[in-house]
Design a protein around this motif. Sequence first.
Motif, PDB file in Angstrom:
ATOM      1  N   TYR A   2       0.821  -1.198   0.000  1.00  0.00           N
ATOM      2  CA  TYR A   2       0.000   0.000   0.000  1.00  0.00           C
ATOM      3  C   TYR A   2       0.862   1.257   0.000  1.00  0.00           C
ATOM      4  CZ  TYR A   2      -3.568  -3.354   1.151  1.00  0.00           C
ATOM      5  OH  TYR A   2      -4.418  -4.418   1.114  1.00  0.00           O
ATOM      6  N   GLY A   3       0.197   2.370  -0.229  1.00  0.00           N
ATOM      7  CA  GLY A   3       0.871   3.661  -0.153  1.00  0.00           C
ATOM      8  C   GLY A   3       1.982   3.800  -1.170  1.00  0.00           C
ATOM      9  N   ASP A   4       3.133   4.287  -0.718  1.00  0.00           N
ATOM     10  CA  ASP A   4       4.259   4.559  -1.607  1.00  0.00           C
ATOM     11  C   ASP A   4       4.777   3.305  -2.299  1.00  0.00           C
ATOM     12  OD1 ASP A   4       4.125   7.222  -0.971  1.00  0.00           O
ATOM     13  OD2 ASP A   4       5.640   7.100   0.609  1.00  0.00           O
ATOM     14  N   VAL A   5       4.696   2.166  -1.628  1.00  0.00           N
ATOM     15  CA  VAL A   5       5.165   0.919  -2.241  1.00  0.00           C
ATOM     16  C   VAL A   5       4.313   0.595  -3.460  1.00  0.00           C
ATOM     17  CG1 VAL A   5       5.490  -1.562  -1.916  1.00  0.00           C
ATOM     18  CG2 VAL A   5       6.072   0.020  -0.075  1.00  0.00           C
ATOM     19  N   ALA A   6       3.003   0.724  -3.341  1.00  0.00           N
ATOM     20  CA  ALA A   6       2.110   0.458  -4.468  1.00  0.00           C
ATOM     21  C   ALA A   6       2.397   1.412  -5.621  1.00  0.00           C
ATOM     22  CB  ALA A   6       0.653   0.572  -4.026  1.00  0.00           C
ATOM     23  N   LEU A   7       2.647   2.666  -5.316  1.00  0.00           N
ATOM     24  CA  LEU A   7       2.928   3.638  -6.365  1.00  0.00           C
ATOM     25  C   LEU A   7       4.245   3.329  -7.069  1.00  0.00           C
ATOM     26  CD1 LEU A   7       1.767   6.954  -4.656  1.00  0.00           C
ATOM     27  CD2 LEU A   7       0.608   5.654  -6.450  1.00  0.00           C
ATOM     28  N   CYS A   8       5.246   2.922  -6.326  1.00  0.00           N
ATOM     29  CA  CYS A   8       6.540   2.585  -6.928  1.00  0.00           C
ATOM     30  C   CYS A   8       6.420   1.396  -7.871  1.00  0.00           C
ATOM     31  CB  CYS A   8       7.575   2.270  -5.846  1.00  0.00           C
ATOM     32  SG  CYS A   8       8.078   3.709  -4.899  1.00  0.00           S
ATOM     33  N   LEU A   9       5.551   0.481  -7.541  1.00  0.00           N
ATOM     34  CA  LEU A   9       5.361  -0.703  -8.378  1.00  0.00           C
ATOM     35  C   LEU A   9       4.297  -0.483  -9.453  1.00  0.00           C
ATOM     36  CD1 LEU A   9       5.515  -3.414  -5.590  1.00  0.00           C
ATOM     37  CD2 LEU A   9       7.288  -2.836  -7.249  1.00  0.00           C
ATOM     38  N   ASN A  10       3.752   0.719  -9.509  1.00  0.00           N
ATOM     39  CA  ASN A  10       2.750   1.107 -10.495  1.00  0.00           C
ATOM     40  C   ASN A  10       1.480   0.270 -10.377  1.00  0.00           C
ATOM     41  OD1 ASN A  10       1.890   2.840 -12.506  1.00  0.00           O
ATOM     42  ND2 ASN A  10       2.502   1.456 -14.129  1.00  0.00           N
ATOM     43  N   PHE A  11       1.044  -0.020  -9.159  1.00  0.00           N
ATOM     44  CA  PHE A  11      -0.193  -0.743  -8.939  1.00  0.00           C
ATOM     45  C   PHE A  11      -1.363   0.214  -9.082  1.00  0.00           C
ATOM     46  CE2 PHE A  11       1.245  -4.404  -5.937  1.00  0.00           C
ATOM     47  CZ  PHE A  11       2.090  -4.858  -6.918  1.00  0.00           C
ATOM     48  N   ALA A  12      -2.410  -0.235  -9.753  1.00  0.00           N
ATOM     49  CA  ALA A  12      -3.622   0.562  -9.869  1.00  0.00           C
ATOM     50  C   ALA A  12      -4.665   0.106  -8.855  1.00  0.00           C
ATOM     51  CB  ALA A  12      -4.179   0.453 -11.286  1.00  0.00           C
ATOM     52  N   GLY A  13      -4.515  -1.134  -8.378  1.00  0.00           N
ATOM     53  CA  GLY A  13      -5.452  -1.675  -7.413  1.00  0.00           C
ATOM     54  C   GLY A  13      -4.896  -2.946  -6.803  1.00  0.00           C
ATOM     55  N   TYR A  30      -6.246   2.540  -6.152  1.00  0.00           N
ATOM     56  CA  TYR A  30      -5.344   3.661  -5.909  1.00  0.00           C
ATOM     57  C   TYR A  30      -5.630   4.753  -6.930  1.00  0.00           C
ATOM     58  CZ  TYR A  30      -3.270  -0.213  -3.457  1.00  0.00           C
ATOM     59  OH  TYR A  30      -3.105  -1.302  -2.648  1.00  0.00           O
ATOM     60  N   ALA A  31      -5.938   5.940  -6.465  1.00  0.00           N
ATOM     61  CA  ALA A  31      -6.369   7.028  -7.336  1.00  0.00           C
ATOM     62  C   ALA A  31      -5.258   7.538  -8.250  1.00  0.00           C
ATOM     63  CB  ALA A  31      -6.916   8.181  -6.493  1.00  0.00           C
ATOM     64  N   LYS A  32      -4.055   7.662  -7.745  1.00  0.00           N
ATOM     65  CA  LYS A  32      -2.991   8.345  -8.482  1.00  0.00           C
ATOM     66  C   LYS A  32      -2.666   7.736  -9.856  1.00  0.00           C
ATOM     67  CE  LYS A  32       1.011  11.027  -7.388  1.00  0.00           C
ATOM     68  NZ  LYS A  32       1.864  11.490  -6.322  1.00  0.00           N
ATOM     69  N   PRO A  33      -2.591   6.406 -10.017  1.00  0.00           N
ATOM     70  CA  PRO A  33      -2.212   5.859 -11.316  1.00  0.00           C
ATOM     71  C   PRO A  33      -3.258   6.019 -12.422  1.00  0.00           C
ATOM     72  CG  PRO A  33      -1.938   4.198  -9.590  1.00  0.00           C
ATOM     73  CD  PRO A  33      -2.670   5.358  -9.002  1.00  0.00           C
ATOM     74  N   HIS A  34      -4.479   6.426 -12.070  1.00  0.00           N
ATOM     75  CA  HIS A  34      -5.548   6.495 -13.060  1.00  0.00           C
ATOM     76  C   HIS A  34      -5.645   7.876 -13.685  1.00  0.00           C
ATOM     77  CE1 HIS A  34      -6.674   3.064 -10.506  1.00  0.00           C
ATOM     78  NE2 HIS A  34      -7.009   2.543 -11.652  1.00  0.00           N
ATOM     79  N   GLY A  35      -5.760   7.889 -15.006  1.00  0.00           N
ATOM     80  CA  GLY A  35      -5.886   9.157 -15.711  1.00  0.00           C
ATOM     81  C   GLY A  35      -7.313   9.498 -16.085  1.00  0.00           C
ATOM     82  N   SER A  36      -8.239   8.546 -15.850  1.00  0.00           N
ATOM     83  CA  SER A  36      -9.629   8.784 -16.234  1.00  0.00           C
ATOM     84  C   SER A  36     -10.565   7.885 -15.434  1.00  0.00           C
ATOM     85  CB  SER A  36      -9.811   8.481 -17.726  1.00  0.00           C
ATOM     86  OG  SER A  36      -9.657   7.081 -17.955  1.00  0.00           O
ATOM     87  N   HIS A  37     -11.867   8.196 -15.531  1.00  0.00           N
ATOM     88  CA  HIS A  37     -12.866   7.341 -14.889  1.00  0.00           C
ATOM     89  C   HIS A  37     -12.848   5.947 -15.508  1.00  0.00           C
ATOM     90  CE1 HIS A  37     -14.571  11.261 -13.604  1.00  0.00           C
ATOM     91  NE2 HIS A  37     -14.784  10.572 -12.506  1.00  0.00           N
ATOM     92  N   GLY A  38     -12.597   5.887 -16.819  1.00  0.00           N
ATOM     93  CA  GLY A  38     -12.537   4.596 -17.502  1.00  0.00           C
ATOM     94  C   GLY A  38     -11.433   3.713 -16.947  1.00  0.00           C
ATOM     95  N   GLU A  41     -12.705   2.287 -13.687  1.00  0.00           N
ATOM     96  CA  GLU A  41     -13.665   1.212 -13.955  1.00  0.00           C
ATOM     97  C   GLU A  41     -12.956  -0.062 -14.396  1.00  0.00           C
ATOM     98  OE1 GLU A  41     -16.667   2.495 -16.695  1.00  0.00           O
ATOM     99  OE2 GLU A  41     -17.244   4.164 -15.418  1.00  0.00           O
ATOM    100  N   SER A  42     -11.963   0.075 -15.231  1.00  0.00           N
ATOM    101  CA  SER A  42     -11.200  -1.079 -15.695  1.00  0.00           C
ATOM    102  C   SER A  42     -10.488  -1.782 -14.539  1.00  0.00           C
ATOM    103  CB  SER A  42     -10.188  -0.624 -16.748  1.00  0.00           C
ATOM    104  OG  SER A  42      -9.400  -1.688 -17.174  1.00  0.00           O
ATOM    105  N   THR A  43      -9.906  -1.013 -13.632  1.00  0.00           N
ATOM    106  CA  THR A  43      -9.226  -1.590 -12.472  1.00  0.00           C
ATOM    107  C   THR A  43     -10.213  -2.294 -11.552  1.00  0.00           C
ATOM    108  OG1 THR A  43      -7.465   0.050 -12.555  1.00  0.00           O
ATOM    109  CG2 THR A  43      -7.797  -1.064 -10.449  1.00  0.00           C
ATOM    110  N   ILE A  44     -11.371  -1.690 -11.335  1.00  0.00           N
ATOM    111  CA  ILE A  44     -12.397  -2.323 -10.501  1.00  0.00           C
ATOM    112  C   ILE A  44     -12.809  -3.657 -11.112  1.00  0.00           C
ATOM    113  CG2 ILE A  44     -14.799  -2.166  -9.697  1.00  0.00           C
ATOM    114  CD1 ILE A  44     -14.282   0.878  -9.371  1.00  0.00           C
ATOM    115  N   ARG A  45     -13.051  -3.679 -12.412  1.00  0.00           N
ATOM    116  CA  ARG A  45     -13.425  -4.936 -13.088  1.00  0.00           C
ATOM    117  C   ARG A  45     -12.320  -5.980 -12.937  1.00  0.00           C
ATOM    118  NH1 ARG A  45     -15.504  -1.468 -17.405  1.00  0.00           N
ATOM    119  NH2 ARG A  45     -17.751  -1.411 -17.132  1.00  0.00           N
TER     120      ARG A  45
END
Length: 66
Positions: A2-13, A30-38, A41-45
Motif C-alpha cells: 500500500y501507499g508509496d510501495v504500491a505507487l513505486c510498483l505502479n499498482f492501480a489496485g 489507488y487514485a494516483k495511477p488512473h488518468g480517467s474514470h474509464g 472502472e477497468s481496475t475495478i473490473r
Amino acid sequence: MYGDVALCLNFAGSFEPPKKLGDKAVISIYAKPHGSHGGVESTIRHELFGHYGLTTYPVESKRKLL
C-alpha cells in the motif's frame, strides 16, 4: 502493498482475500495511477472479476480454468 510501495510498483489496485471464514475480502483502488474514470472502472473490473471472482470457483474448476 500500500501507499508509496504500491505507487513505486505502479499498482492501480489490489485484492486481499479474507483471512478466515467470515471475514470480508478487500479491494483497494489507488487514485494516483488512473488518468480517467474509464481507468478506474477497468481496475475495478480487473480486481473484482479477475481476482475476487476466482475465489468463488471450486478448486477443480479453477484448475481447469487456469
